[in-house]
Motif scaffolding. Sequence first.
Motif, PDB file in Angstrom:
ATOM      1  N   ALA A 281      45.998  71.782  67.426  1.00 23.00           N
ATOM      2  CA  ALA A 281      44.930  70.963  68.011  1.00 23.00           C
ATOM      3  C   ALA A 281      44.926  69.612  67.320  1.00 23.00           C
ATOM      4  O   ALA A 281      45.470  69.441  66.220  1.00 23.00           O
ATOM      5  CB  ALA A 281      43.564  71.644  67.866  1.00 23.00           C
ATOM      6  N   ARG A 282      44.281  68.636  67.965  1.00 25.21           N
ATOM      7  CA  ARG A 282      44.181  67.303  67.405  1.00 25.21           C
ATOM      8  C   ARG A 282      43.177  67.277  66.258  1.00 25.21           C
ATOM      9  O   ARG A 282      42.081  67.830  66.365  1.00 25.21           O
ATOM     10  CB  ARG A 282      43.741  66.299  68.481  1.00 25.21           C
ATOM     11  N   LEU A 283      43.534  66.617  65.182  1.00 28.86           N
ATOM     12  CA  LEU A 283      42.635  66.413  64.050  1.00 28.86           C
ATOM     13  C   LEU A 283      42.113  64.992  63.990  1.00 28.86           C
ATOM     14  O   LEU A 283      41.049  64.734  63.410  1.00 28.86           O
ATOM     15  CB  LEU A 283      43.350  66.743  62.730  1.00 28.86           C
ATOM     16  N   VAL A 284      42.870  64.068  64.563  1.00 27.96           N
ATOM     17  CA  VAL A 284      42.543  62.639  64.501  1.00 27.96           C
ATOM     18  C   VAL A 284      42.675  62.042  65.885  1.00 27.96           C
ATOM     19  O   VAL A 284      43.654  62.298  66.594  1.00 27.96           O
ATOM     20  CB  VAL A 284      43.481  61.895  63.517  1.00 27.96           C
ATOM     21  N   GLU A 285      41.661  61.258  66.264  1.00 26.06           N
ATOM     22  CA  GLU A 285      41.727  60.481  67.501  1.00 26.06           C
ATOM     23  C   GLU A 285      42.088  59.055  67.136  1.00 26.06           C
ATOM     24  O   GLU A 285      41.453  58.442  66.282  1.00 26.06           O
ATOM     25  CB  GLU A 285      40.377  60.502  68.227  1.00 26.06           C
ATOM     26  N   ARG A 286      43.103  58.521  67.799  1.00 28.97           N
ATOM     27  CA  ARG A 286      43.569  57.170  67.482  1.00 28.97           C
ATOM     28  C   ARG A 286      43.601  56.335  68.753  1.00 28.97           C
ATOM     29  O   ARG A 286      44.233  56.715  69.740  1.00 28.97           O
ATOM     30  CB  ARG A 286      44.967  57.238  66.864  1.00 28.97           C
ATOM     31  N   THR A 287      42.885  55.200  68.731  1.00 32.12           N
ATOM     32  CA  THR A 287      42.931  54.252  69.841  1.00 32.12           C
ATOM     33  C   THR A 287      43.381  52.908  69.292  1.00 32.12           C
ATOM     34  O   THR A 287      43.641  52.751  68.094  1.00 32.12           O
ATOM     35  CB  THR A 287      41.550  54.114  70.505  1.00 32.12           C
ATOM     36  N   SER A 288      43.461  51.917  70.168  1.00 38.84           N
ATOM     37  CA  SER A 288      43.865  50.585  69.718  1.00 38.84           C
ATOM     38  C   SER A 288      42.806  49.945  68.831  1.00 38.84           C
ATOM     39  O   SER A 288      43.094  48.996  68.097  1.00 38.84           O
ATOM     40  CB  SER A 288      44.122  49.691  70.936  1.00 38.84           C
ATOM     41  N   ARG A 289      41.576  50.460  68.884  1.00 42.11           N
ATOM     42  CA  ARG A 289      40.486  49.842  68.131  1.00 42.11           C
ATOM     43  C   ARG A 289      40.060  50.623  66.895  1.00 42.11           C
ATOM     44  O   ARG A 289      39.551  50.056  65.938  1.00 42.11           O
ATOM     45  CB  ARG A 289      39.258  49.679  69.028  1.00 42.11           C
ATOM     46  N   ARG A 290      40.217  51.933  66.910  1.00 38.57           N
ATOM     47  CA  ARG A 290      39.684  52.709  65.797  1.00 38.57           C
ATOM     48  C   ARG A 290      40.442  54.013  65.604  1.00 38.57           C
ATOM     49  O   ARG A 290      41.128  54.489  66.500  1.00 38.57           O
ATOM     50  CB  ARG A 290      38.190  53.004  66.009  1.00 38.57           C
ATOM     51  N   VAL A 291      40.271  54.545  64.393  1.00 39.33           N
ATOM     52  CA  VAL A 291      40.798  55.861  64.040  1.00 39.33           C
ATOM     53  C   VAL A 291      39.603  56.707  63.616  1.00 39.33           C
ATOM     54  O   VAL A 291      38.785  56.268  62.808  1.00 39.33           O
ATOM     55  CB  VAL A 291      41.821  55.770  62.899  1.00 39.33           C
ATOM     56  N   ALA A 292      39.467  57.909  64.171  1.00 39.14           N
ATOM     57  CA  ALA A 292      38.333  58.770  63.854  1.00 39.14           C
ATOM     58  C   ALA A 292      38.782  60.222  63.827  1.00 39.14           C
ATOM     59  O   ALA A 292      39.732  60.609  64.528  1.00 39.14           O
ATOM     60  CB  ALA A 292      37.207  58.585  64.872  1.00 39.14           C
ATOM     61  N   LEU A 293      38.116  61.025  63.013  1.00 38.10           N
ATOM     62  CA  LEU A 293      38.384  62.455  62.982  1.00 38.10           C
ATOM     63  C   LEU A 293      37.741  63.131  64.184  1.00 38.10           C
ATOM     64  O   LEU A 293      36.635  62.773  64.598  1.00 38.10           O
ATOM     65  CB  LEU A 293      37.851  63.078  61.697  1.00 38.10           C
ATOM     66  N   THR A 294      38.421  64.112  64.731  1.00 38.97           N
ATOM     67  CA  THR A 294      37.820  64.947  65.756  1.00 38.97           C
ATOM     68  C   THR A 294      36.832  65.904  65.079  1.00 38.97           C
ATOM     69  O   THR A 294      36.837  66.046  63.849  1.00 38.97           O
ATOM     70  CB  THR A 294      38.884  65.773  66.484  1.00 38.97           C
ATOM     71  N   PRO A 295      35.968  66.567  65.823  1.00 40.71           N
ATOM     72  CA  PRO A 295      35.092  67.556  65.191  1.00 40.71           C
ATOM     73  C   PRO A 295      35.859  68.609  64.395  1.00 40.71           C
ATOM     74  O   PRO A 295      35.447  69.002  63.302  1.00 40.71           O
ATOM     75  CB  PRO A 295      34.350  68.172  66.380  1.00 40.71           C
ATOM     76  N   LEU A 296      37.001  69.048  64.938  1.00 38.49           N
ATOM     77  CA  LEU A 296      37.826  69.999  64.189  1.00 38.49           C
ATOM     78  C   LEU A 296      38.373  69.345  62.924  1.00 38.49           C
ATOM     79  O   LEU A 296      38.437  69.971  61.865  1.00 38.49           O
ATOM     80  CB  LEU A 296      38.977  70.511  65.058  1.00 38.49           C
ATOM     81  N   GLY A 297      38.763  68.066  63.040  1.00 37.73           N
ATOM     82  CA  GLY A 297      39.261  67.345  61.869  1.00 37.73           C
ATOM     83  C   GLY A 297      38.216  67.237  60.781  1.00 37.73           C
ATOM     84  O   GLY A 297      38.517  67.373  59.582  1.00 37.73           O
ATOM     85  N   GLU A 298      36.959  66.995  61.164  1.00 39.64           N
ATOM     86  CA  GLU A 298      35.879  66.909  60.191  1.00 39.64           C
ATOM     87  C   GLU A 298      35.690  68.236  59.458  1.00 39.64           C
ATOM     88  O   GLU A 298      35.575  68.277  58.229  1.00 39.64           O
ATOM     89  CB  GLU A 298      34.568  66.516  60.885  1.00 39.64           C
ATOM     90  N   SER A 299      35.647  69.322  60.206  1.00 37.04           N
ATOM     91  CA  SER A 299      35.440  70.622  59.560  1.00 37.04           C
ATOM     92  C   SER A 299      36.654  71.010  58.721  1.00 37.04           C
ATOM     93  O   SER A 299      36.511  71.606  57.651  1.00 37.04           O
ATOM     94  CB  SER A 299      35.137  71.694  60.615  1.00 37.04           C
ATOM     95  N   PHE A 300      37.856  70.660  59.202  1.00 32.22           N
ATOM     96  CA  PHE A 300      39.075  70.964  58.440  1.00 32.22           C
ATOM     97  C   PHE A 300      39.077  70.201  57.119  1.00 32.22           C
ATOM     98  O   PHE A 300      39.407  70.748  56.067  1.00 32.22           O
ATOM     99  CB  PHE A 300      40.297  70.612  59.277  1.00 32.22           C
ATOM    100  N   ARG A 301      38.678  68.915  57.156  1.00 32.24           N
ATOM    101  CA  ARG A 301      38.631  68.131  55.925  1.00 32.24           C
ATOM    102  C   ARG A 301      37.628  68.737  54.940  1.00 32.24           C
ATOM    103  O   ARG A 301      37.914  68.851  53.737  1.00 32.24           O
ATOM    104  CB  ARG A 301      38.225  66.689  56.227  1.00 32.24           C
ATOM    105  N   ALA A 302      36.446  69.107  55.420  1.00 33.06           N
ATOM    106  CA  ALA A 302      35.419  69.653  54.539  1.00 33.06           C
ATOM    107  C   ALA A 302      35.894  70.926  53.844  1.00 33.06           C
ATOM    108  O   ALA A 302      35.588  71.161  52.667  1.00 33.06           O
ATOM    109  CB  ALA A 302      34.141  69.924  55.329  1.00 33.06           C
ATOM    110  N   ALA A 303      36.631  71.753  54.559  1.00 36.81           N
ATOM    111  CA  ALA A 303      37.126  72.998  53.965  1.00 36.81           C
ATOM    112  C   ALA A 303      38.355  72.768  53.091  1.00 36.81           C
ATOM    113  O   ALA A 303      38.552  73.443  52.075  1.00 36.81           O
ATOM    114  CB  ALA A 303      37.449  74.000  55.076  1.00 36.81           C
TER     115      ALA A 303
END
Length: 296
Positions: free
Chosen positions: A48-70
Amino acid sequence: MSGMDLRELECFLVLAEELHFGRAGERLYVSQSRVSQLLRSLEGRIGARLVERTSRRVALTPLGESFRAALRPAYDGLRATVEDARAAARGVEGVLRVGFQGTADGGVMEAIAAFQDRYPACAVEIVEIPFSDPFGAVRRGEVDTAVVLLPVAEPALVVGPVFSRQRQALALSVRHPLAGRAELSAEDLAGCPLVAPAGPAPAYWREAQAPTVTPGGRPVPPGPAVTTLQEGLTLTAANRAGMLLCGPTAEYHGRRDITFVPVTGLPESALGLIRHRDGGTERVRAFARVVAATVR
């Protein structure tokens, strides 16, 4: 976990802090495309995707946030285990670079002396860091650890022992109308411009060292912005503004043209030992243990 590459996990954690592929690559000493490659490989293993990347910003997906916390505490624990094993194999040695703001007071120097006695194979270098940039030297790796004024709210930094909790004092020229007072209240600051740290110190830290409003909501006149403690004290002596200081700094910088008046109604000042989240070497941890046992 089959075939899991620790470099992928490290890359993800750095990217989660920076939210910028170029800066993450700089910290990891790899190209931006290599950061993308490591991230894709990790996401492929997870499915699954952990990071959303667009031309303007980089952000963690909800799964990415929980994965980072753990992941963060588990990864830090693994790094610490490896570092401890390496240190046990070779002892605490090499060079430890310790930063300080304005004054390395008696308590800090006592901790440094105790550390040198306990670990004679490790040399300590003491480096002054700018009053206006309390966190930059640690972030850039110019020092391994630093004693700074609190607060610290930086995701990339870890706060170790906190010490020297004391009432704040207002440095004033002996010619200032408030200089003869035995004590001031926080509301008295509304009648006194305050010397403030210049950037790049973050806004929340500058506000803590030179509040722009009193606890009762009265505006505090803006004073000059400075980059060094000595510059601030010189402007104070010239009666250009007052300057809030922690207790040890006020005691250290006693001079005939400045008086230090205790202030009630403000949070206590405190010092903290900080390090980069990726810089938990045994040298740094050993020094933190000595500081915790030595300085109050």
